[in-house]
Design a protein around this motif. Structure first.
Motif, PDB file in Angstrom:
ATOM      1  N   ALA A  62       0.841  -1.202   0.000  1.00  0.00           N
ATOM      2  CA  ALA A  62       0.000   0.000   0.000  1.00  0.00           C
ATOM      3  C   ALA A  62       0.879   1.255   0.000  1.00  0.00           C
ATOM      4  N   ARG A  63       1.942   1.251   0.812  1.00  0.00           N
ATOM      5  CA  ARG A  63       2.860   2.409   0.845  1.00  0.00           C
ATOM      6  C   ARG A  63       3.568   2.578  -0.499  1.00  0.00           C
ATOM      7  N   LEU A  64       4.027   1.469  -1.081  1.00  0.00           N
ATOM      8  CA  LEU A  64       4.733   1.535  -2.356  1.00  0.00           C
ATOM      9  C   LEU A  64       3.787   1.977  -3.475  1.00  0.00           C
ATOM     10  N   ASN A  65       2.559   1.450  -3.469  1.00  0.00           N
ATOM     11  CA  ASN A  65       1.580   1.885  -4.471  1.00  0.00           C
ATOM     12  C   ASN A  65       1.322   3.389  -4.367  1.00  0.00           C
ATOM     13  N   ALA A  66       1.152   3.898  -3.148  1.00  0.00           N
ATOM     14  CA  ALA A  66       0.930   5.336  -2.966  1.00  0.00           C
ATOM     15  C   ALA A  66       2.121   6.135  -3.483  1.00  0.00           C
ATOM     16  N   GLU A  67       3.310   5.637  -3.241  1.00  0.00           N
ATOM     17  CA  GLU A  67       4.520   6.321  -3.713  1.00  0.00           C
ATOM     18  C   GLU A  67       4.599   6.339  -5.241  1.00  0.00           C
ATOM     19  N   ALA A  68       3.913   5.383  -5.894  1.00  0.00           N
ATOM     20  CA  ALA A  68       3.904   5.296  -7.356  1.00  0.00           C
ATOM     21  C   ALA A  68       2.712   6.017  -7.977  1.00  0.00           C
ATOM     22  N   GLY A  69       1.884   6.667  -7.161  1.00  0.00           N
ATOM     23  CA  GLY A  69       0.772   7.436  -7.694  1.00  0.00           C
ATOM     24  C   GLY A  69      -0.562   6.719  -7.711  1.00  0.00           C
ATOM     25  N   PHE A  70      -0.648   5.560  -7.075  1.00  0.00           N
ATOM     26  CA  PHE A  70      -1.921   4.831  -7.036  1.00  0.00           C
ATOM     27  C   PHE A  70      -2.863   5.459  -6.017  1.00  0.00           C
ATOM     28  N   THR A  71      -4.145   5.394  -6.328  1.00  0.00           N
ATOM     29  CA  THR A  71      -5.215   5.808  -5.443  1.00  0.00           C
ATOM     30  C   THR A  71      -6.145   4.614  -5.253  1.00  0.00           C
ATOM     31  N   VAL A  72      -6.498   4.339  -4.015  1.00  0.00           N
ATOM     32  CA  VAL A  72      -7.443   3.258  -3.739  1.00  0.00           C
ATOM     33  C   VAL A  72      -8.835   3.731  -4.151  1.00  0.00           C
ATOM     34  N   VAL A  73      -9.484   2.956  -5.025  1.00  0.00           N
ATOM     35  CA  VAL A  73     -10.827   3.325  -5.473  1.00  0.00           C
ATOM     36  C   VAL A  73     -11.906   2.544  -4.726  1.00  0.00           C
ATOM     37  N   GLY A  74     -11.497   1.507  -4.003  1.00  0.00           N
ATOM     38  CA  GLY A  74     -12.466   0.769  -3.206  1.00  0.00           C
ATOM     39  C   GLY A  74     -11.944  -0.561  -2.718  1.00  0.00           C
TER      40      GLY A  74
END
Length: 189
Positions: A147-159
């Protein structure tokens, strides 16, 4: 890891790399890959199925020519292996992605920055296709590290999406969000 080390993603020939692949996906660090306890033949059979799917592609990431990480890319709306097929959050131009960094060899300490470099190379690979507008991931919602790495790559949780074996944090990264992210500035491969 040298900053000038070469990172490359090549098509995975899973039968040629069956021992490595089995060791990686069944390693305790790969618990979220959900292949714990599978035999080598069961892993090969799973990758036989993926290889037969025209909407799913597997890649072997190399560091200076040595296999170091596994990547899967797929059409989340069409791949037979996609558990998010039919979700209303999907859109044209989406590319699904999974990435697994190999555990350190022979109990060696992890190399600082290695996972980020592999992840950045994977994202560059995904967006190398101009038709890709977003990268879609569906990690286990309990996996705080990804989750931290995804956020660092620009991901947004959509659900949060209940799947067969997990509750996934369905997330997307647009090309623009990726390019604006801290991880996109990681040393190029």
């Amino acid at each position: 890891m040298s900053p000038d080390a070469t990172v490359a993603l090549l098509p995975l020939h899973h039968r040629d790399h069956a021992e490595e692949l089995h060791a990686w996906v069944t390693h305790p660090r790969a618990v979220y890959w959900q292949m714990q306890g599978l035999t080598r033949d069961e892993v090969v059979a799973a990758y036989d199925d993926l290889a037969a799917d025209p909407h799913h592609h597997c890649w072997l990431g190399h560091l200076d020519g040595v296999p170091a990480f596994l990547v899967e890319t797929y059409d989340p709306a069409r791949s037979a292996a996609s558990e998010v097929r039919g979700r209303p959050e999907l859109a044209d131009g989406d590319l699904g992605m999974h990435v697994l960094v190999a555990p350190p060899a022979d109990g060696a300490d992890p190399v600082p920055g290695f996972t980020r470099r592999c992840f950045a190379a994977t994202m560059r690979h995904c967006f190398a296709d101009p038709a890709v507008r977003r990268v879609v991931v569906e990690p286990d919602a309990r996996n705080a590290a990804i989750a931290r790495l995804n956020a660092e790559a620009g991901f947004t949780v959509v659900g949060l999406v209940p799947l067969a074996t997990k509750v996934a944090a369905l997330s997307t990264a647009t090309r623009e969000a990726w390019l604006a992210s801290p991880l996109s500035r990681q040393e190029p491969a």
